[in-house]
Design a protein around this motif. Sequence first.
Motif, short mmCIF file in Angstrom:
data_model
loop_
_atom_site.label_atom_id
_atom_site.label_comp_id
_atom_site.label_asym_id
_atom_site.label_seq_id
_atom_site.Cartn_x
_atom_site.Cartn_y
_atom_site.Cartn_z
N THR A 102 43.11 14.97 37.57
CA THR A 102 44.06 15.63 38.47
C THR A 102 44.70 16.82 37.79
O THR A 102 44.87 17.88 38.41
CB THR A 102 45.14 14.63 38.91
N VAL A 103 45.06 16.68 36.52
CA VAL A 103 45.68 17.78 35.78
C VAL A 103 44.74 18.97 35.69
O VAL A 103 45.13 20.12 35.93
CB VAL A 103 46.10 17.32 34.37
N LEU A 104 43.48 18.72 35.38
CA LEU A 104 42.52 19.81 35.20
C LEU A 104 42.18 20.49 36.51
O LEU A 104 42.09 21.72 36.57
CB LEU A 104 41.25 19.26 34.54
N VAL A 105 41.99 19.71 37.57
CA VAL A 105 41.68 20.30 38.87
C VAL A 105 42.83 21.18 39.35
O VAL A 105 42.62 22.31 39.84
CB VAL A 105 41.37 19.19 39.90
N THR A 106 44.06 20.68 39.21
CA THR A 106 45.22 21.46 39.65
C THR A 106 45.40 22.71 38.81
O THR A 106 45.68 23.80 39.35
CB THR A 106 46.49 20.59 39.57
N SER A 107 45.23 22.60 37.50
CA SER A 107 45.38 23.77 36.63
C SER A 107 44.34 24.84 36.96
O SER A 107 44.66 26.04 36.96
CB SER A 107 45.25 23.34 35.17
N ALA A 108 43.11 24.43 37.23
CA ALA A 108 42.08 25.40 37.58
C ALA A 108 42.43 26.14 38.86
O ALA A 108 42.25 27.36 38.97
CB ALA A 108 40.73 24.68 37.73
N GLY A 109 42.93 25.41 39.85
CA GLY A 109 43.33 26.05 41.10
C GLY A 109 44.48 27.02 40.93
O GLY A 109 44.50 28.10 41.54
N ILE A 110 45.45 26.64 40.09
CA ILE A 110 46.58 27.54 39.83
C ILE A 110 46.09 28.82 39.16
O ILE A 110 46.52 29.93 39.50
CB ILE A 110 47.64 26.83 38.97
N GLY A 111 45.17 28.68 38.19
CA GLY A 111 44.65 29.85 37.51
C GLY A 111 43.92 30.79 38.45
O GLY A 111 44.09 32.02 38.36
N GLU A 112 43.14 30.23 39.36
CA GLU A 112 42.40 31.07 40.30
C GLU A 112 43.34 31.87 41.20
O GLU A 112 43.04 33.01 41.58
CB GLU A 112 41.47 30.20 41.15
N MET A 113 44.49 31.29 41.55
CA MET A 113 45.43 31.97 42.42
C MET A 113 46.32 32.93 41.65
O MET A 113 46.47 34.10 42.02
CB MET A 113 46.31 30.94 43.16
N VAL A 114 46.89 32.48 40.53
CA VAL A 114 47.88 33.28 39.82
C VAL A 114 47.24 34.48 39.11
O VAL A 114 47.78 35.60 39.16
CB VAL A 114 48.63 32.40 38.80
N LEU A 115 46.09 34.28 38.46
CA LEU A 115 45.51 35.37 37.70
C LEU A 115 45.02 36.51 38.59
O LEU A 115 44.95 37.65 38.15
CB LEU A 115 44.38 34.85 36.81
N GLN A 116 44.66 36.20 39.84
CA GLN A 116 44.30 37.29 40.76
C GLN A 116 45.50 38.19 41.00
O GLN A 116 45.37 39.42 41.04
CB GLN A 116 43.80 36.72 42.08
N ILE A 117 46.67 37.59 41.15
CA ILE A 117 47.88 38.39 41.37
C ILE A 117 48.21 39.21 40.12
O ILE A 117 48.49 40.41 40.20
CB ILE A 117 49.05 37.47 41.74
N VAL B 193 44.79 24.70 30.11
CA VAL B 193 44.95 26.15 29.95
C VAL B 193 43.59 26.84 29.91
O VAL B 193 43.41 27.94 30.44
CB VAL B 193 45.77 26.47 28.68
N ILE B 194 42.60 26.21 29.28
CA ILE B 194 41.25 26.79 29.26
C ILE B 194 40.72 26.94 30.68
O ILE B 194 40.18 27.99 31.06
CB ILE B 194 40.30 25.93 28.41
N LEU B 195 40.88 25.90 31.50
CA LEU B 195 40.42 25.98 32.88
C LEU B 195 41.27 26.95 33.69
O LEU B 195 40.77 27.60 34.63
CB LEU B 195 40.42 24.60 33.53
N PHE B 196 42.55 27.06 33.36
CA PHE B 196 43.40 28.06 34.00
C PHE B 196 42.81 29.45 33.76
O PHE B 196 42.75 30.28 34.69
CB PHE B 196 44.81 27.96 33.41
N MET B 197 42.36 29.72 32.54
CA MET B 197 41.78 31.02 32.21
C MET B 197 40.43 31.22 32.87
O MET B 197 40.17 32.26 33.49
CB MET B 197 41.64 31.15 30.68
N THR B 198 39.53 30.26 32.73
CA THR B 198 38.16 30.47 33.19
C THR B 198 38.05 30.50 34.71
O THR B 198 37.35 31.35 35.27
CB THR B 198 37.24 29.38 32.62
#
Length: 506
Positions: free
Chosen positions: A429-444, A308-313
């Motif tokens: 794998t979990v952290l890399v995927t979460s970071a990518g999801i955050g970059e895409m979703v938070l822009q929207i 979740v931290i990487l999702f945010m950052t």
Amino acid sequence: MWLDVNLLALFRKHLWTTITYWSVFISFGLCIAFLGPTLLDLRCLTHSSLQEITWVFFAQQFCLLVGSTLGGAFKKSLKLCLSVLFTSSLIISMVFVIIPFCRHVGVLAVVMAVAGLSMGCIDTISNLQLVKIYKQDSAVFLQVLHFFVGFGALLSPLIADPFLSDTSCIQANSTLNGSRNLEHIRNSIVPHHPGNMSHYVLPLHGPAQTNVAYAFWIMAAINLPVPIAVFLLMYSKGMVPGCEHKRGSLLTADELAMEIQKGNEISDSQMTETQEAQRDKGHFYCCQSKTFWNAPYTFFAVHVCSAVILFMTDGIVGEYSGFVYSYAVEEPLSLAHKTAGYLPSLFWASITLGRLISIPASYKMAPRTMLFINLIGVLGAFLFLILSQNTMAGLFIGTAILGIFISSVFPSMLAYTEDILNYKGCATTVLVTSAGIGEMVLQILVGMVIETQGSYSFLVCGVSLSALAFTLYIVLLVLDNLHPRELNETSLKTSEPGKDEKPYQQ
């Protein structure tokens, strides 16, 4: 002594392998940054509308997430990992060559989807392998790895800029509204948020005249040494068919522990049958082991909290680079379009500079210390931006500060999480995927908030996200203290004295 002798010995042993992983990330950086500046020229080549062409972003990013998840499935042997890296980096060069020949937006989206899959595999495999090789010393090598992402991301726009069209590259009989301010439209394009393009109208019919193809072919040539380097590494390890003079496989935990403790080299052929069986369990080894199913709640909580931290950052990186231009040209600043156009470039340049600074810093500081400094700096940068929101100088200074501090959050978080979980590689794998999801979703999400609440909410979202990330970091520190280290040691069969002590602590 500033440099550790054992670390230098380990680096020398894996010198060519490490440099190869670093170089592959240049391909990742080249491919992730070229789409924004060249999108209007690609619109001309495909004769598509602005709303249609921006969905190419989605095709690339979605498949990048899929590739990041699939990348973890290739970790059971070094031969498979290197084969995927070779194929992925070669595909990226081929994508650069093919893009100028895509005359339909659907074909372009498919090509970018393939590139996204390759990028995702590169991202996960390179991070994972460096963690497996260097374990508690991986932080500094991960910082170098992500520096090369920034280097590639800076390089591709510089290559593309001389070949971008100054006017609408579709030669229509009349100039429609919006075509006279092409640079403003180019800077306003935000990935994953095509709705903000609805008020711009550009010609769709007529001959297209653009030189952007040369930019892609130059990037293809620059990227070509990367798959060659991977191929040479495979050849040196005897992994090329017909040249199998050596046997290549991943270093196991037992081997690396013995190597660091005794300082001698252990060949892959000396692995025991037990180690071979453990390695062959592959991607789902962490889920298959009894340690996983009987793990305490802290094992799962660490994964969730770090993700979740990487999702945010990483979401902050995506939304700030995407919307800072739009924020600058609106009230209260109302900067000139050309002046505001420097802000995204300044942000990415600061990220690259910050990653360069983090390379020596990460050698002297623990990953959790680096994270504390980074997250405090990110929160402070947003507070500074809010306090100086009415000044152009404050916006530029705050953007630079934010880029420097947020630059090394991902590699530091990856190293810290794997440190807590004793470097099994399961969290990567979990952290890399979460970071990518955050970059895409938070822009929207941030784009929707800006549209409904106004431009001021851009900075409010940044403060909220950075404050939440720092709060979760405090929670992660608590989980680190609660998580039983001896359980990890038993599962890895390492009984080295002092193993439960934190690496890097001074």
